[in-house]
Motif scaffolding. Structure first.
Motif, PDB file in Angstrom:
ATOM      1  N   GLN A 184     -11.032   8.298   6.494  1.00  0.00           N
ATOM      2  CA  GLN A 184      -9.643   7.989   6.829  1.00  0.00           C
ATOM      3  C   GLN A 184      -9.529   7.349   8.209  1.00  0.00           C
ATOM      4  O   GLN A 184      -8.671   6.513   8.447  1.00  0.00           O
ATOM      5  CB  GLN A 184      -8.806   9.267   6.771  1.00  0.00           C
TER       6      GLN A 184
ATOM      7  N   GLN B 258      -1.423   2.361   7.346  1.00  0.00           N
ATOM      8  CA  GLN B 258      -0.968   3.570   6.683  1.00  0.00           C
ATOM      9  C   GLN B 258      -1.098   3.444   5.163  1.00  0.00           C
ATOM     10  O   GLN B 258      -1.415   4.404   4.469  1.00  0.00           O
ATOM     11  CB  GLN B 258       0.490   3.856   7.062  1.00  0.00           C
ATOM     12  N   ALA B 259      -0.856   2.234   4.646  1.00  0.00           N
ATOM     13  CA  ALA B 259      -0.945   2.018   3.202  1.00  0.00           C
ATOM     14  C   ALA B 259      -2.363   2.279   2.689  1.00  0.00           C
ATOM     15  O   ALA B 259      -2.560   2.839   1.599  1.00  0.00           O
ATOM     16  CB  ALA B 259      -0.510   0.597   2.848  1.00  0.00           C
TER      17      ALA B 259
ATOM     18  N   GLN C 254      -4.577   4.315   4.083  1.00  0.00           N
ATOM     19  CA  GLN C 254      -4.802   5.754   4.153  1.00  0.00           C
ATOM     20  C   GLN C 254      -4.138   6.457   2.970  1.00  0.00           C
ATOM     21  O   GLN C 254      -4.690   7.396   2.401  1.00  0.00           O
ATOM     22  CB  GLN C 254      -4.277   6.306   5.469  1.00  0.00           C
ATOM     23  N   GLN C 255      -2.928   5.994   2.601  1.00  0.00           N
ATOM     24  CA  GLN C 255      -2.229   6.588   1.471  1.00  0.00           C
ATOM     25  C   GLN C 255      -3.000   6.346   0.170  1.00  0.00           C
ATOM     26  O   GLN C 255      -3.115   7.232  -0.678  1.00  0.00           O
ATOM     27  CB  GLN C 255      -0.818   6.013   1.358  1.00  0.00           C
ATOM     28  N   GLN C 256      -3.537   5.145   0.031  1.00  0.00           N
ATOM     29  CA  GLN C 256      -4.308   4.830  -1.175  1.00  0.00           C
ATOM     30  C   GLN C 256      -5.567   5.696  -1.258  1.00  0.00           C
ATOM     31  O   GLN C 256      -5.973   6.122  -2.340  1.00  0.00           O
ATOM     32  CB  GLN C 256      -4.673   3.342  -1.175  1.00  0.00           C
TER      33      GLN C 256
ATOM     34  N   LEU D   6      -5.817   8.741  -0.109  1.00  0.00           N
ATOM     35  CA  LEU D   6      -5.363  10.060  -0.549  1.00  0.00           C
ATOM     36  C   LEU D   6      -5.113  10.084  -2.054  1.00  0.00           C
ATOM     37  O   LEU D   6      -5.453  11.059  -2.741  1.00  0.00           O
ATOM     38  CB  LEU D   6      -4.082  10.449   0.200  1.00  0.00           C
ATOM     39  N   GLN D   7      -4.520   8.999  -2.574  1.00  0.00           N
ATOM     40  CA  GLN D   7      -4.190   8.975  -4.002  1.00  0.00           C
ATOM     41  C   GLN D   7      -5.435   8.961  -4.881  1.00  0.00           C
ATOM     42  O   GLN D   7      -5.536   9.697  -5.853  1.00  0.00           O
ATOM     43  CB  GLN D   7      -3.310   7.751  -4.322  1.00  0.00           C
TER      44      GLN D   7
ATOM     45  N   GLY E 233      -0.390  14.728   2.372  1.00  0.00           N
ATOM     46  CA  GLY E 233       0.414  13.533   2.170  1.00  0.00           C
ATOM     47  C   GLY E 233       0.218  12.805   0.866  1.00  0.00           C
ATOM     48  O   GLY E 233       0.877  11.791   0.617  1.00  0.00           O
ATOM     49  N   ALA E 234      -0.700  13.259   0.013  1.00  0.00           N
ATOM     50  CA  ALA E 234      -0.845  12.629  -1.305  1.00  0.00           C
ATOM     51  C   ALA E 234       0.428  12.849  -2.107  1.00  0.00           C
ATOM     52  O   ALA E 234       1.039  13.919  -2.040  1.00  0.00           O
ATOM     53  CB  ALA E 234      -2.046  13.217  -2.041  1.00  0.00           C
ATOM     54  N   GLN E 235       0.847  11.829  -2.868  1.00  0.00           N
ATOM     55  CA  GLN E 235       2.111  11.878  -3.605  1.00  0.00           C
ATOM     56  C   GLN E 235       1.865  12.088  -5.094  1.00  0.00           C
ATOM     57  O   GLN E 235       1.021  11.412  -5.694  1.00  0.00           O
ATOM     58  CB  GLN E 235       2.893  10.582  -3.391  1.00  0.00           C
TER      59      GLN E 235
ATOM     60  N   ARG F  30       2.797   8.824  -7.307  1.00  0.00           N
ATOM     61  CA  ARG F  30       2.190   7.520  -7.035  1.00  0.00           C
ATOM     62  C   ARG F  30       0.847   7.390  -7.733  1.00  0.00           C
ATOM     63  O   ARG F  30       0.027   8.315  -7.691  1.00  0.00           O
ATOM     64  CB  ARG F  30       2.010   7.305  -5.529  1.00  0.00           C
TER      65      ARG F  30
END
Length: 401
Positions: free
Chosen positions: A261, A267-268, A270-272, A274-275, A297-299, A302
Motif C-alpha cells: 500500500q 487513493q484510487a 490504494q482502494q483498488q 483493498l478491493q 476501508g474496503a467497500q 465496490r
C-alpha cells in the motif's frame, strides 16, 4: 520485519559505519494477487555478479598465491592487521572484513578472514546481520558453503527473529532456497512481526521465489499450531479506532498489505488494492482478515478489477456471518441496504443468484430475510429460483415468486 534489510549496493568496501537499517511495521492464498500488484514497487539494488570468480580460495603446496597483488585483498588485510589483537577492536575488524568480503562476493578473502578468527555466527557490527543471512540475501552458493564449512548455523535467528529464508527472498535467484531447505531451515518460520518468508516474497513481488516457497512448504512438515484463541492477538486498524483479533497468518497478510500500500500514491490505487485483497480473502475463507480489510476501508458494494463483488463471493462461499457484517457496516455508513442486496454483476447475477447456484441455502434464507429482491433476472432472464432444480428448492414459493 525488515523489508529493506541490507542495502548492499550502498555498502562501501571498507566502511565501518552503521548501516541504515530500519523496521517497517497477506499466507499462500493471497500471494498471487498481492504479488501482481507488488510488481509495481520500485526495484531495489541487487548486487551484481561476483567481482572475482577466477580465484580459487585454496592454493596447493608450492603454488603462487593468486591474491597476493589483489588491491581488495590487501586493503582487507591491512584493515585486519591494523587492529589491536586480542581485543574487541580486532574481533569487530574481522567481522567487518567478513561482511565486506561477502558483499563483494569474494570467497577467497572470506577464507582468509575466517582463518584469522572471524566468527560465522556473530553479527556483523557494520550491518547488524548474521554473515549467513547476508550471504543468503546475495545468493552466492560458494560463499554460503564456505560459511557452513566453518561452522555457521543454518537455523540461526537474526535480531528480529528472522531466518536465512527471510533474507533469501531478496536473492537474485531462488536456487539458494533449495539449499537452505536441505539444511533443515524451516520455510514456515515467522519473525517477531509474524512475517513468514512467503509474506516477504509476496511483498517484494518475487514470483519465482513465491513458487519455490509454495513447493517447499508442501514438502516440509509444519508443526501443529496452537489453538486459534491462543494465537489471536488484537490488531489496531491504522487511522481508525477499531481493532480486530488476528492469527499470526493474518498478521502476516496485514504486513504485506501495508508494504504494498505504501507504494501507491493515488487513493484510487490504494482502494483498488483493498478491493482485490478483500475478494481473494473471501474466496480463501480468511474471515478475520476480511473484517480487518472492511475496517481499513474496503467497500462491500465496490467490485475489484475483475468485476467481482464482495457480497456475491461471500454468498457463493456460504459466509453468512460476513454477509451480515458487510450489510451492517454498509447501512451504518449511510448506504441503502437494497442497493447492496440487489447489486448485479456483469452476468446480471445478484447475491441471491450466486447463493442459489452454489446451493448455499442458509445464505439464501438470510438474504430473503433481509429483503433481497427475489424477482431480479440475469441477462438470460433467469431468477435465482430458476437456477435450482425443483427437488432441491429450499426457497419458500411465495418469496421466490
Amino acid at each position: 520485519m525488515l523489508l529493506s534489510r541490507v542495502d548492499v549496493s550502498s555498502f562501501s568496501a571498507l566502511g565501518t559505519g552503521q548501516s541504515n537499517l530500519h523496521r517497517d511495521n497477506v499466507e499462500s492464498g493471497l500471494v498471487a494477487s498481492l504479488s501482481a500488484l507488488a510488481l509495481s514497487l520500485p526495484s531495489e539494488a541487487v548486487p551484481g555478479p561476483a567481482q572475482s570468480s577466477r580465484i580459487s580460495p585454496v592454493n596447493g603446496p608450492g603454488q603462487q598465491n593468486p591474491i597476493a597483488n589483489d588491491d581488495f585483498y590487501e586493503a582487507i588485510k591491512d584493515a585486519v592487521l591494523s587492529a589491536t589483537r586480542d581485543s574487541r577492536e580486532f574481533a569487530d575488524a574481522l567481522q567487518r572484513a567478513l561482511s565486506t568480503a561477502i558483499v563483494e562476493q569474494r570467497p577467497d578473502v572470506m577464507l582468509y578472514v575466517l582463518n584469522k578468527g572471524a566468527n560465522p555466527n556473530r553479527l556483523c557490527p557494520n550491518l547488524s546481520v548474521l554473515p549467513l543471512h547476508l550471504t543468503a540475501q546475495i545468493g552466492h552458493a560458494e560463499c554460503l558453503d564456505l560459511l557452513l564449512a566453518h561452522g555457521a548455523k543454518p537455523d540461526a535467528l537474526g535480531v528480529f527473529g528472522e531466518t536465512a529464508f527471510h533474507h533469501a527472498m531478496r536473492s537474485p535467484s531462488p536456487d539458494v532456497l533449495i539449499k537452505l531447505a536441505g539444511l533443515g531451515v524451516s520455510i514456515h518460520a515467522r519473525d517477531v512481526d509474524q512475517v513468514s518468508p512467503l509474506n516477504m516474497a509476496s511483498a517484494l513481488g518475487k514470483m519465482e521465489h513465491i513458487k519455490a516457497c509454495l513447493g517447499l512448504a508442501k514438502a516440509q512438515p509444519q508443526a501443529s499450531p496452537a489453538t486459534g484463541a491462543a494465537q489471536r492477538q488484537w490488531v489496531r486498524v491504522p487511522n481508525t479506532r477499531e481493532s480486530v483479533p488476528l492469527t499470526p497468518a493474518d498478521r502476516g497478510h496485514v504486513w504485506v498489505l501495508n508494504q504494498i500500500q505504501r507504494s501507491f500514491v493515488q487513493q484510487a490505487d490504494q482502494q483498488q488494492l483493498l478491493q482485490v485483497t478483500l475478494c481473494n480473502a473471501i474466496l480463501l475463507s480468511q474471515l478475520d482478515f476480511c473484517r480487518y480489510l472492511l475496517c481499513a476501508g474496503a467497500q462491500a458494494d465496490r467490485p475489484d478489477g475483475l468485476e467481482r463483488y464482495p457480497m456475491h463471493l461471500a454468498a457463493a462461499s456460504g459466509h453468512a456471518d460476513l454477509i451480515e457484517l458487510m450489510l451492517k457496516r454498509f447501512v451504518n455508513q449511510g448506504g441503502n441496504k437494497h442497493s447492496l442486496l440487489d447489486q448485479q454483476d456483469v452476468k446480471g447475477f445478484s447475491a441471491l443468484h450466486h447463493a442459489a447456484q452454489h446451493k448455499q441455502w442458509d445464505v439464501c434464507r438470510l438474504l430473503l430475510k433481509f429483503g433481497v429482491n427475489a424477482q431480479l433476472r440475469d441477462l438470460q432472464g433467469r431468477r435465482a429460483i430458476d437456477l435450482v432444480p425443483c427437488h432441491l428448492n429450499p426457497i419458500p414459493t411465495g418469496q421466490a415468486g
